[in-house]
Design a protein around this motif. Sequence first.
Motif, PDB file in Angstrom:
ATOM      1  N   ILE A  44       0.884  -1.171   0.000  1.00  0.00           N
ATOM      2  CA  ILE A  44       0.000   0.000   0.000  1.00  0.00           C
ATOM      3  C   ILE A  44       0.919   1.218   0.000  1.00  0.00           C
ATOM      4  O   ILE A  44       1.643   1.468   0.975  1.00  0.00           O
ATOM      5  CB  ILE A  44      -0.924   0.033   1.237  1.00  0.00           C
ATOM      6  N   ALA A  45       0.906   1.943  -1.116  1.00  0.00           N
ATOM      7  CA  ALA A  45       1.814   3.082  -1.290  1.00  0.00           C
ATOM      8  C   ALA A  45       1.100   4.365  -0.896  1.00  0.00           C
ATOM      9  O   ALA A  45       0.112   4.746  -1.530  1.00  0.00           O
ATOM     10  CB  ALA A  45       2.278   3.150  -2.735  1.00  0.00           C
ATOM     11  N   VAL A  46       1.582   5.011   0.168  1.00  0.00           N
ATOM     12  CA  VAL A  46       0.943   6.222   0.690  1.00  0.00           C
ATOM     13  C   VAL A  46       1.644   7.468   0.147  1.00  0.00           C
ATOM     14  O   VAL A  46       2.745   7.395  -0.386  1.00  0.00           O
ATOM     15  CB  VAL A  46       0.932   6.233   2.240  1.00  0.00           C
ATOM     16  N   SER A  47       0.972   8.609   0.319  1.00  0.00           N
ATOM     17  CA  SER A  47       1.481   9.864  -0.255  1.00  0.00           C
ATOM     18  C   SER A  47       1.486  10.979   0.780  1.00  0.00           C
ATOM     19  O   SER A  47       0.698  10.966   1.725  1.00  0.00           O
ATOM     20  CB  SER A  47       0.622  10.284  -1.444  1.00  0.00           C
ATOM     21  N   MET A  48       2.371  11.957   0.530  1.00  0.00           N
ATOM     22  CA  MET A  48       2.574  13.067   1.471  1.00  0.00           C
ATOM     23  C   MET A  48       1.945  14.379   0.984  1.00  0.00           C
ATOM     24  O   MET A  48       1.469  15.180   1.782  1.00  0.00           O
ATOM     25  CB  MET A  48       4.071  13.361   1.630  1.00  0.00           C
ATOM     26  N   ASN A  49       2.067  14.641  -0.317  1.00  0.00           N
ATOM     27  CA  ASN A  49       1.699  15.944  -0.891  1.00  0.00           C
ATOM     28  C   ASN A  49       1.377  15.748  -2.370  1.00  0.00           C
ATOM     29  O   ASN A  49       1.405  14.619  -2.864  1.00  0.00           O
ATOM     30  CB  ASN A  49       2.850  16.941  -0.708  1.00  0.00           C
ATOM     31  N   LEU A  50       1.117  16.846  -3.055  1.00  0.00           N
ATOM     32  CA  LEU A  50       0.700  16.763  -4.456  1.00  0.00           C
ATOM     33  C   LEU A  50       1.711  15.998  -5.307  1.00  0.00           C
ATOM     34  O   LEU A  50       1.352  15.112  -6.090  1.00  0.00           O
ATOM     35  CB  LEU A  50       0.521  18.193  -4.985  1.00  0.00           C
ATOM     36  N   GLU A  51       2.982  16.347  -5.153  1.00  0.00           N
ATOM     37  CA  GLU A  51       4.017  15.708  -5.969  1.00  0.00           C
ATOM     38  C   GLU A  51       4.066  14.194  -5.698  1.00  0.00           C
ATOM     39  O   GLU A  51       4.134  13.379  -6.617  1.00  0.00           O
ATOM     40  CB  GLU A  51       5.378  16.344  -5.648  1.00  0.00           C
ATOM     41  N   SER A  52       4.030  13.821  -4.416  1.00  0.00           N
ATOM     42  CA  SER A  52       4.122  12.392  -4.121  1.00  0.00           C
ATOM     43  C   SER A  52       2.824  11.669  -4.480  1.00  0.00           C
ATOM     44  O   SER A  52       2.847  10.496  -4.849  1.00  0.00           O
ATOM     45  CB  SER A  52       4.583  12.152  -2.686  1.00  0.00           C
ATOM     46  N   CYS A  53       1.675  12.355  -4.447  1.00  0.00           N
ATOM     47  CA  CYS A  53       0.425  11.737  -4.922  1.00  0.00           C
ATOM     48  C   CYS A  53       0.579  11.344  -6.388  1.00  0.00           C
ATOM     49  O   CYS A  53       0.207  10.237  -6.790  1.00  0.00           O
ATOM     50  CB  CYS A  53      -0.749  12.716  -4.804  1.00  0.00           C
ATOM     51  N   ARG A  54       1.132  12.252  -7.193  1.00  0.00           N
ATOM     52  CA  ARG A  54       1.289  11.964  -8.633  1.00  0.00           C
ATOM     53  C   ARG A  54       2.245  10.798  -8.841  1.00  0.00           C
ATOM     54  O   ARG A  54       1.999   9.911  -9.656  1.00  0.00           O
ATOM     55  CB  ARG A  54       1.814  13.208  -9.361  1.00  0.00           C
ATOM     56  N   LYS A  55       3.361  10.804  -8.093  1.00  0.00           N
ATOM     57  CA  LYS A  55       4.346   9.708  -8.222  1.00  0.00           C
ATOM     58  C   LYS A  55       3.733   8.377  -7.807  1.00  0.00           C
ATOM     59  O   LYS A  55       3.969   7.344  -8.433  1.00  0.00           O
ATOM     60  CB  LYS A  55       5.565   9.984  -7.332  1.00  0.00           C
TER      61      LYS A  55
END
Length: 255
Positions: A44-55
């Motif tokens: 499960i790959a989580v995200s921090m901010n807009l840039e990491s959401c896209r990645k």
Amino acid sequence: MNLENSHQKHRQTDLIDGHAHLSDMEHPERAVENALSVGVNRIIAVSMNLESCRKTLALADRFPDNVFPAIGYHPWSVTAEDVEDTLLFIRQNLHRCVALGEVGLDYKVKVKKKLQQAVFSKLLNIAVQVHKPVIIHSRFSYQRTYEMVAEAGVEKAVFHWYSGPVEILDKIIVSGFYVSATPALAYSSHHQAAMSRAPVERILIETDAPVQYGDHFSQPADLHGTLLHLSRIKNMPEDQLAAIVTKNTKRFFGL
Ligand SMILES: [Zn+2]
């Protein structure tokens, strides 16, 4: 051939890393391959901010059978200027994800509490509308975070790396929510106490990679370490525990 043999035991396991920041890793592709080679088949790959959401979404497209995306807005990343764009992106893309995360409150960072709470509240409402589980960060904000999650009417929530007071843990469990265990079980007495008390049916396991534990930068392949420490705490054989936590994780994320 030798390599095959040494991996045979792990290959029989079917583990899911319930929380990893692949988008923050220098070589996420290699991390996925390493995980697969030891039976950590899903992440499960989580995200921090807009840039990491896209990645994160790009990585999930690249590994559709192994990487399951969660997009979110971590309290460490919240800035007044980014709120609008980030929330819009999450609103538009959360339906493609298995969960909202990582989101929550952190009262040790300098981001103003009022701003954190306003953003967190909006994020929780998005998750409720789209019927998605929520992956929660609650460092030094356990009580307030729990209250906000419960009041928002969230269906499923996991209090990730829970190390808070046992009284709040009891409320989390009574409310039907989950907690997750990390490699910090090796040294953190608060985390150990929480995992010892939580019913095994409500525990997910994770690495929070690439978080550094001691002098080691973690990766999802290290999930076996989390499992080993939890098996000692729960006094349960690893394979039996693996079957339970994998079932929990599938149930939680709808895999
Ligand atoms: Zn995290």
